[in-house]
Design a protein around this motif. Structure first.
Motif, PDB file in Angstrom:
ATOM      1  N   MET A   1      49.437  23.667  42.021  1.00 33.92           N
ATOM      2  CA  MET A   1      49.101  24.583  41.925  1.00 33.92           C
ATOM      3  C   MET A   1      48.163  25.710  41.638  1.00 33.92           C
ATOM      4  O   MET A   1      47.562  24.713  40.255  1.00 33.92           O
ATOM      5  N   SER A   2      46.696  26.060  41.914  1.00 33.79           N
ATOM      6  CA  SER A   2      45.944  25.962  41.495  1.00 33.79           C
ATOM      7  C   SER A   2      45.874  27.643  40.969  1.00 33.79           C
ATOM      8  O   SER A   2      46.452  28.725  41.644  1.00 33.79           O
ATOM      9  N   TYR A   3      45.295  28.449  39.300  1.00 31.91           N
ATOM     10  CA  TYR A   3      45.234  29.379  39.226  1.00 31.91           C
ATOM     11  C   TYR A   3      44.050  30.018  38.551  1.00 31.91           C
ATOM     12  O   TYR A   3      42.964  29.324  38.299  1.00 31.91           O
ATOM     13  N   SER A   4      43.865  31.645  39.039  1.00 26.22           N
ATOM     14  CA  SER A   4      42.535  31.620  38.600  1.00 26.22           C
ATOM     15  C   SER A   4      42.462  32.285  36.898  1.00 26.22           C
ATOM     16  O   SER A   4      43.544  31.619  36.280  1.00 26.22           O
ATOM     17  N   VAL A   5      41.375  32.853  36.452  1.00 25.63           N
ATOM     18  CA  VAL A   5      41.098  32.111  35.235  1.00 25.63           C
ATOM     19  C   VAL A   5      41.933  33.912  34.541  1.00 25.63           C
ATOM     20  O   VAL A   5      42.582  33.672  33.891  1.00 25.63           O
ATOM     21  N   LYS A   6      42.075  35.392  35.609  1.00 24.63           N
ATOM     22  CA  LYS A   6      42.876  36.058  34.802  1.00 24.63           C
ATOM     23  C   LYS A   6      44.566  35.388  35.172  1.00 24.63           C
ATOM     24  O   LYS A   6      45.101  35.779  34.492  1.00 24.63           O
ATOM     25  N   SER A   7      44.917  34.483  35.766  1.00 21.15           N
ATOM     26  CA  SER A   7      46.240  34.063  36.103  1.00 21.15           C
ATOM     27  C   SER A   7      46.331  33.290  34.378  1.00 21.15           C
ATOM     28  O   SER A   7      47.245  33.742  34.176  1.00 21.15           O
ATOM     29  N   LYS A   8      45.326  32.237  34.817  1.00 25.98           N
ATOM     30  CA  LYS A   8      45.923  31.406  33.212  1.00 25.98           C
ATOM     31  C   LYS A   8      45.768  32.119  32.130  1.00 25.98           C
ATOM     32  O   LYS A   8      46.363  31.862  30.874  1.00 25.98           O
ATOM     33  N   GLY A 135      44.784  40.440  34.031  1.00 32.56           N
ATOM     34  CA  GLY A 135      46.183  40.405  35.264  1.00 32.56           C
ATOM     35  C   GLY A 135      46.036  41.656  35.963  1.00 32.56           C
ATOM     36  O   GLY A 135      46.544  41.837  37.386  1.00 32.56           O
ATOM     37  N   SER A 136      45.886  42.927  35.358  1.00 35.33           N
ATOM     38  CA  SER A 136      46.465  44.417  35.700  1.00 35.33           C
ATOM     39  C   SER A 136      45.383  44.526  36.993  1.00 35.33           C
ATOM     40  O   SER A 136      45.964  44.993  37.960  1.00 35.33           O
ATOM     41  N   ILE A 137      44.271  43.959  36.901  1.00 39.78           N
ATOM     42  CA  ILE A 137      42.809  44.327  37.434  1.00 39.78           C
ATOM     43  C   ILE A 137      43.799  43.568  38.892  1.00 39.78           C
ATOM     44  O   ILE A 137      43.106  43.452  40.167  1.00 39.78           O
ATOM     45  N   GLU A 138      43.544  42.046  38.568  1.00 38.15           N
ATOM     46  CA  GLU A 138      44.004  41.114  39.290  1.00 38.15           C
ATOM     47  C   GLU A 138      45.138  41.680  40.054  1.00 38.15           C
ATOM     48  O   GLU A 138      45.256  41.754  41.880  1.00 38.15           O
ATOM     49  N   GLN A 139      45.889  42.029  39.955  1.00 39.70           N
ATOM     50  CA  GLN A 139      47.521  42.706  40.400  1.00 39.70           C
ATOM     51  C   GLN A 139      46.526  43.926  41.753  1.00 39.70           C
ATOM     52  O   GLN A 139      47.659  44.216  42.818  1.00 39.70           O
ATOM     53  N   TYR A 140      45.854  44.990  40.868  1.00 33.60           N
ATOM     54  CA  TYR A 140      45.208  46.362  41.620  1.00 33.60           C
ATOM     55  C   TYR A 140      44.688  45.576  43.049  1.00 33.60           C
ATOM     56  O   TYR A 140      44.590  46.010  43.737  1.00 33.60           O
ATOM     57  N   ARG A 141      43.768  44.338  42.475  1.00 32.35           N
ATOM     58  CA  ARG A 141      42.835  43.867  43.648  1.00 32.35           C
ATOM     59  C   ARG A 141      43.255  43.347  44.885  1.00 32.35           C
ATOM     60  O   ARG A 141      43.663  43.683  45.977  1.00 32.35           O
ATOM     61  N   LEU A 142      44.782  42.629  44.651  1.00 26.85           N
ATOM     62  CA  LEU A 142      45.968  41.863  45.677  1.00 26.85           C
ATOM     63  C   LEU A 142      46.268  42.874  46.322  1.00 26.85           C
ATOM     64  O   LEU A 142      46.330  42.582  47.839  1.00 26.85           O
ATOM     65  N   GLY A 143      46.801  44.110  45.355  1.00 29.00           N
ATOM     66  CA  GLY A 143      47.757  45.242  45.818  1.00 29.00           C
ATOM     67  C   GLY A 143      46.256  45.963  47.336  1.00 29.00           C
ATOM     68  O   GLY A 143      46.776  46.573  48.218  1.00 29.00           O
ATOM     69  N   LYS A 144      45.479  46.166  46.770  1.00 30.25           N
ATOM     70  CA  LYS A 144      44.150  46.582  48.243  1.00 30.25           C
ATOM     71  C   LYS A 144      43.815  45.749  48.488  1.00 30.25           C
ATOM     72  O   LYS A 144      43.729  46.355  50.068  1.00 30.25           O
TER      73      LYS A 144
END
Length: 147
Positions: A1-8, A135-144
Motif C-alpha cells: 500500500m502506498s501512502y501520500s506524504v501527508k498520510s505518512k 492530515g486535516s487538509i488531505e481529509q478536507y480535500r478527499l471529502g470535497k
C-alpha cells in the motif's frame, strides 16, 4: 500500500502520540521521580509521593487522550476503520498540538534560562500539530472530491 506524504506525516504523528501515551503510563509505575523528570505539575508529583489517586487517574486520562489522537490519525489514513467525527477531531487535535508546541516560545525569552526538556517536548508537539494540519487538509480535500 502506498501512502501520500501527508498520510505518512499523519502516521508519524500517531506513532508519536502513542509513544507519548505509553511514556505517561510508565510514569505511574516509575513513581514520583519519573513524574518529576517528565515535568509533571507539582500537584501530580505530590500525589505520586503521597500515593493518592490524582497522579494515576490524571495520567490515565492524558494517556487516553493521546491514544485517541493515534486512533484519529490512523483512521484518517486508512490503517483502521473510519471513526465518527474524524475531520472535526483532526482539526481540533491539530490546533491543540500546535498551540502546545508554541508553549516553548516564552522559554526562549525569559531570564530563567533554557529548559531543554520543554524545548524538545514543544518542538515534538509542534511537529505533531503540523502533521495533523496536513492530515486535516488531505481529509478536507478527499471529502470535497466525494471519496
Amino acid at each position: 500500500m502506498s501512502y501520500s506524504v501527508k498520510s505518512k506525516l499523519l502516521i508519524s504523528a500517531g506513532v508519536i502520540a502513542s509513544a507519548s501515551a505509553i511514556w505517561h503510563l510508565l510514569c505511574i509505575f516509575g513513581g514520583p521521580s519519573w513524574f518529576a523528570f517528565a515535568r509533571a505539575p507539582q500537584q501530580i508529583i505530590d500525589s505520586a509521593v503521597q500515593g493518592t489517586l490524582l497522579a494515576p487517574i490524571g495520567t490515565i486520562i492524558v494517556a487516553s487522550l493521546m491514544f485517541a489522537c493515534t486512533v484519529f490519525a490512523f483512521s484518517a489514513v486508512g490503517l483502521i476503520r473510519k471513526v465518527p467525527l474524524l475531520k472535526s477531531a483532526l482539526i481540533t487535535i491539530a490546533i491543540l498540538c500546535t498551540l502546545r508546541g508554541l508553549i516553548a516560545i516564552p522559554t526562549f525569552v525569559t531570564s530563567s534560562g533554557l529548559d531543554i526538556w520543554q524545548i524538545v517536548a514543544s518542538t515534538v508537539w509542534f511537529y505533531v500539530g503540523i502533521c495533523f494540519i496536513a492530515g486535516s487538509i488531505e481529509q478536507y480535500r478527499l471529502g470535497k472530491s466525494g471519496t
